[in-house]
Design a protein around this motif. Structure first.
Motif, PDB file in Angstrom:
ATOM      1  N   GLY A 282       0.804  -1.214   0.000  1.00  0.00           N
ATOM      2  CA  GLY A 282       0.000   0.000   0.000  1.00  0.00           C
ATOM      3  C   GLY A 282       0.837   1.265   0.000  1.00  0.00           C
ATOM      4  N   THR A 283       2.073   1.161   0.479  1.00  0.00           N
ATOM      5  CA  THR A 283       2.953   2.329   0.492  1.00  0.00           C
ATOM      6  C   THR A 283       3.241   2.811  -0.927  1.00  0.00           C
ATOM      7  OG1 THR A 283       3.979   1.397   2.480  1.00  0.00           O
ATOM      8  CG2 THR A 283       5.098   3.248   1.447  1.00  0.00           C
ATOM      9  N   TRP A 284       3.256   1.895  -1.876  1.00  0.00           N
ATOM     10  CA  TRP A 284       3.496   2.289  -3.259  1.00  0.00           C
ATOM     11  C   TRP A 284       2.370   3.172  -3.788  1.00  0.00           C
ATOM     12  CZ3 TRP A 284       7.890   2.311  -5.719  1.00  0.00           C
ATOM     13  CH2 TRP A 284       8.907   1.427  -5.300  1.00  0.00           C
ATOM     14  N   GLY A 285       1.168   2.962  -3.288  1.00  0.00           N
ATOM     15  CA  GLY A 285       0.071   3.858  -3.662  1.00  0.00           C
ATOM     16  C   GLY A 285       0.351   5.276  -3.216  1.00  0.00           C
ATOM     17  N   GLN A 286       0.982   5.428  -2.031  1.00  0.00           N
ATOM     18  CA  GLN A 286       1.351   6.761  -1.560  1.00  0.00           C
ATOM     19  C   GLN A 286       2.423   7.381  -2.453  1.00  0.00           C
ATOM     20  OE1 GLN A 286       1.812   4.867   2.624  1.00  0.00           O
ATOM     21  NE2 GLN A 286       1.562   7.051   3.020  1.00  0.00           N
ATOM     22  N   VAL A 287       3.349   6.553  -2.934  1.00  0.00           N
ATOM     23  CA  VAL A 287       4.385   7.046  -3.850  1.00  0.00           C
ATOM     24  C   VAL A 287       3.742   7.595  -5.109  1.00  0.00           C
ATOM     25  CG1 VAL A 287       6.314   6.380  -5.329  1.00  0.00           C
ATOM     26  CG2 VAL A 287       6.181   5.515  -2.977  1.00  0.00           C
ATOM     27  N   ILE A 288       2.805   6.857  -5.658  1.00  0.00           N
ATOM     28  CA  ILE A 288       2.162   7.270  -6.901  1.00  0.00           C
ATOM     29  C   ILE A 288       1.386   8.564  -6.711  1.00  0.00           C
ATOM     30  CG2 ILE A 288       0.323   6.646  -8.522  1.00  0.00           C
ATOM     31  CD1 ILE A 288       1.365   3.729  -8.241  1.00  0.00           C
ATOM     32  N   GLU A 289       0.613   8.660  -5.637  1.00  0.00           N
ATOM     33  CA  GLU A 289      -0.185   9.874  -5.435  1.00  0.00           C
ATOM     34  C   GLU A 289       0.699  11.083  -5.154  1.00  0.00           C
ATOM     35  OE1 GLU A 289      -3.365   9.933  -6.213  1.00  0.00           O
ATOM     36  OE2 GLU A 289      -3.052   7.816  -6.666  1.00  0.00           O
ATOM     37  N   GLU A 290       1.767  10.899  -4.399  1.00  0.00           N
ATOM     38  CA  GLU A 290       2.649  12.039  -4.119  1.00  0.00           C
ATOM     39  C   GLU A 290       3.421  12.452  -5.367  1.00  0.00           C
ATOM     40  OE1 GLU A 290       4.726  14.994  -1.630  1.00  0.00           O
ATOM     41  OE2 GLU A 290       2.721  14.264  -2.154  1.00  0.00           O
ATOM     42  N   THR A 291       3.788  11.480  -6.211  1.00  0.00           N
ATOM     43  CA  THR A 291       4.438  11.833  -7.475  1.00  0.00           C
ATOM     44  C   THR A 291       3.472  12.596  -8.369  1.00  0.00           C
ATOM     45  OG1 THR A 291       5.854   9.870  -7.376  1.00  0.00           O
ATOM     46  CG2 THR A 291       5.630  10.948  -9.518  1.00  0.00           C
ATOM     47  N   LEU A 292       2.240  12.144  -8.447  1.00  0.00           N
ATOM     48  CA  LEU A 292       1.245  12.845  -9.254  1.00  0.00           C
ATOM     49  C   LEU A 292       1.063  14.276  -8.779  1.00  0.00           C
ATOM     50  CD1 LEU A 292      -1.412   9.991  -9.609  1.00  0.00           C
ATOM     51  CD2 LEU A 292      -0.080  11.003 -11.476  1.00  0.00           C
ATOM     52  N   ARG A 293       1.197  14.502  -7.486  1.00  0.00           N
ATOM     53  CA  ARG A 293       1.092  15.866  -6.964  1.00  0.00           C
ATOM     54  C   ARG A 293       2.381  16.635  -7.164  1.00  0.00           C
ATOM     55  NH1 ARG A 293       2.824  19.274  -3.350  1.00  0.00           N
ATOM     56  NH2 ARG A 293       4.400  17.774  -2.678  1.00  0.00           N
ATOM     57  N   TRP A 294       3.496  16.069  -6.694  1.00  0.00           N
ATOM     58  CA  TRP A 294       4.767  16.786  -6.609  1.00  0.00           C
ATOM     59  C   TRP A 294       5.409  17.021  -7.969  1.00  0.00           C
ATOM     60  CZ3 TRP A 294      10.034  14.992  -7.136  1.00  0.00           C
ATOM     61  CH2 TRP A 294      10.997  15.870  -6.615  1.00  0.00           C
ATOM     62  N   ASP A 295       5.242  16.086  -8.877  1.00  0.00           N
ATOM     63  CA  ASP A 295       5.855  16.202 -10.205  1.00  0.00           C
ATOM     64  C   ASP A 295       4.873  15.676 -11.250  1.00  0.00           C
ATOM     65  OD1 ASP A 295       7.985  17.201 -11.580  1.00  0.00           O
ATOM     66  OD2 ASP A 295       9.282  15.469 -11.313  1.00  0.00           O
ATOM     67  N   SER A 296       3.739  16.351 -11.365  1.00  0.00           N
ATOM     68  CA  SER A 296       2.642  15.906 -12.215  1.00  0.00           C
ATOM     69  C   SER A 296       3.102  15.683 -13.654  1.00  0.00           C
ATOM     70  CB  SER A 296       1.516  16.942 -12.208  1.00  0.00           C
ATOM     71  OG  SER A 296       1.070  17.191 -10.896  1.00  0.00           O
ATOM     72  N   PRO A 297       2.632  14.613 -14.292  1.00  0.00           N
ATOM     73  CA  PRO A 297       3.047  14.328 -15.671  1.00  0.00           C
ATOM     74  C   PRO A 297       2.700  15.430 -16.664  1.00  0.00           C
ATOM     75  CG  PRO A 297       2.093  12.372 -14.677  1.00  0.00           C
ATOM     76  CD  PRO A 297       1.851  13.495 -13.722  1.00  0.00           C
ATOM     77  N   VAL A 298       1.609  16.154 -16.409  1.00  0.00           N
ATOM     78  CA  VAL A 298       1.197  17.237 -17.310  1.00  0.00           C
ATOM     79  C   VAL A 298       1.611  18.565 -16.710  1.00  0.00           C
ATOM     80  CG1 VAL A 298      -0.736  18.387 -18.435  1.00  0.00           C
ATOM     81  CG2 VAL A 298      -0.735  15.898 -18.194  1.00  0.00           C
ATOM     82  N   GLY A 299       2.384  19.331 -17.473  1.00  0.00           N
ATOM     83  CA  GLY A 299       2.806  20.643 -17.009  1.00  0.00           C
ATOM     84  C   GLY A 299       1.704  21.668 -17.181  1.00  0.00           C
ATOM     85  N   ASN A 300       1.510  22.135 -18.409  1.00  0.00           N
ATOM     86  CA  ASN A 300       0.454  23.093 -18.731  1.00  0.00           C
ATOM     87  C   ASN A 300      -0.427  22.491 -19.812  1.00  0.00           C
ATOM     88  OD1 ASN A 300       1.630  25.447 -17.179  1.00  0.00           O
ATOM     89  ND2 ASN A 300       3.295  25.059 -18.609  1.00  0.00           N
ATOM     90  N   PHE A 301      -1.741  22.664 -19.667  1.00  0.00           N
ATOM     91  CA  PHE A 301      -2.636  22.059 -20.650  1.00  0.00           C
ATOM     92  C   PHE A 301      -3.588  23.102 -21.215  1.00  0.00           C
ATOM     93  CE2 PHE A 301      -5.738  19.287 -22.535  1.00  0.00           C
ATOM     94  CZ  PHE A 301      -4.963  18.226 -22.976  1.00  0.00           C
ATOM     95  N   PRO A 302      -3.622  23.224 -22.554  1.00  0.00           N
ATOM     96  CA  PRO A 302      -4.566  24.150 -23.186  1.00  0.00           C
ATOM     97  C   PRO A 302      -5.794  23.410 -23.699  1.00  0.00           C
ATOM     98  CG  PRO A 302      -2.915  23.516 -24.778  1.00  0.00           C
ATOM     99  CD  PRO A 302      -2.607  22.758 -23.504  1.00  0.00           C
TER     100      PRO A 302
END
Length: 419
Positions: A282-302
């Motif tokens: 379950g800790t890996w789920g925390q890694v994924i959610e924090e990565t999505l927040r801290w370094d989101s795959p999408v920078g700017n979206f138009p």
């Protein structure tokens, strides 16, 4: 390019770096300028940017703010040329670029077929793909003892998954990836953009002909044969082409960045990696959610376009102006996450983020992205427990894109393999 909207002197102009060399530094600078700024994009095109997390979430949920590019005043007036390369992310004929009843019509077939259950049925196949690629990594080690984890793992894995899901023939995968690169990169020329649009159209027409002749157990076949609950639900070929194009692009580009960004975050935060190794799955789920927040795959979206004047933080955004959504930027907003917003912390109590967007146009594929992250990351670190970066993190090069937030390569040393 002339900007014909009425300027508001209190709203600063900010030139967006098309190469994304300092995405988070740039976002911090815009926040310091205020909750609403005007961004200048390549070609002199201007878009509004809302830098505050809460205000952006509210704006994207506002029914007066839609995604239909036909409402873009500058485009209608010819101030944005037809061959402007960034139009490939905007001028689409699918649910991403429709509002209201039309958006719901185009979303219904996807919700019937691109379901969590369909994605979860792929889990054994996804695990098999991961295992094969992990087995192959030692054979990809270069003469200097390093292997590019992005090129040989993070990229081919989600590309294969989404293409198998959609039904794209294997021999076409490399071309689709190259075409998507052309659309998301900031250094694409107008000529390259036009050629890419034509080639992807031809590929999809060939795919539709194949699946009409011989339907298969894939998303293309399902959508081609779906007449819908109502007669008007059925996709036109153009709508289906743009829908599948978006699914391939978003369905693998974000997962590439998630896997790369999470791996880089853990390798540069050994104390966090130690917590992951000591925790349960379950800790890996925390890694994924924090990565999505801290370094989101999408920078700017138009882009979004108000259908009437809207006021945000005292600033009026005129009807028909374009709005750029800085998803990676607002996910580090101190107003939302406190003074530690810039810190990668898997124990962070506030988990909610906007990595998949917000409002009626929220991304349709979070379940697939999370499944791929959970499939790719734990076995990578289990197989190669001494995995480490081969270069200083400062030497990593950003993907030259306004949209994609990641690095072009992730050279690592695998260390002794643990089978």
């Amino acid at each position: 390019m002339t900007d014909t909207t009425l300027e508001q002197p209190t709203v600063p102009l900010f030139p967006i770096d098309p190469l994304g060399t300092d995405r988070h530094g740039e976002a911090a600078q815009m926040r310091d300028l205020g909750p609403v700024v005007r961004a200048v994009l390549p070609g002199g095109v201007r878009m509004w940017v809302v830098t505050d997390y809460t205000l952006l979430a509210e704006l994207t949920a506002d029914p007066r703010v839609g995604r239909d590019w036909r409402n873009w005043t500058a485009l209608r007036r010819g101030e944005v040329p037809d061959d402007w390369p960034l139009l490939g992310m905007i001028r689409l004929n699918n649910l991403m670029a429709r509002d209201g009843a039309e958006h719901r019509r185009l979303r219904r077939p996807l919700t019937r077929h691109f379901t969590r259950a369909r994605v979860e049925r792929m889990a054994p196949r996804i695990d098999q793909i991961v295992a094969t690629m992990l087995d192959d990594l030692p054979r990809q080690v270069a003469a200097d003892g390093t292997v590019d984890l992005r090129r040989h793992y993070a990229y081919p894995f989600p590309m294969q998954v989404i293409c198998e899901l959609i039904g794209v023939p294997e021999q076409w995968w490399a071309r689709f990836r190259a075409l998507i690169d052309t659309v998301i990169r900031a250094d694409t020329t107008a000529e390259q953009f036009v050629a890419a649009q034509q080639e992807r159209h031809e590929l999809f027409q060939r795919l539709f002909a194949m699946r009409r002749a011989e339907p298969a157990d894939d998303l293309t076949s399902a959508l081609l044969t779906d007449d819908g609950d109502e007669a008007e639900d059925a996709f036109t070929d153009e709508e289906l082409e743009d829908t599948l194009w978006t699914l391939i692009g978003a369905g693998h580009e974000t997962s590439i960045s998630l896997i790369v960004n999470a791996t880089r975050a853990l390798l540069t935060h050994p104390e966090q990696l130690a917590m992951v190794r000591a925790g349960d799955r379950g800790t890996w789920g925390q890694v994924i959610e924090e990565t999505l927040r801290w370094d989101s795959p999408v920078g700017n979206f138009p882009a979004r376009f108000p259908t009437e004047d809207v006021t945000v933080a005292g600033v009026t955004i005129p009807k028909g102006d374009a709005i750029l959504a800085p998803w990676s930027g607002v996910n580090r907003d101190p107003q939302q996450y406190g003074e530690t917003a810039d810190r990668f912390d898997i124990t962070r109590p506030v988990k909610r983020h906007l990595a998949f967007g917000s409002g009626p146009h929220v991304c349709i594929g979070p379940a697939l992205a999370r499944l791929e992250g959970m499939a790719a990351l734990p076995p990578l670190f289990a197989r190669y427990p001494e995995l480490r970066l081969a270069v200083d993190p400062a030497e990593l090069t950003a993907v030259p894109s306004i949209f994609s937030n990641s690095v072009t390569g992730l050279p690592v040393h695998l260390g002794p393999e643990q089978r």
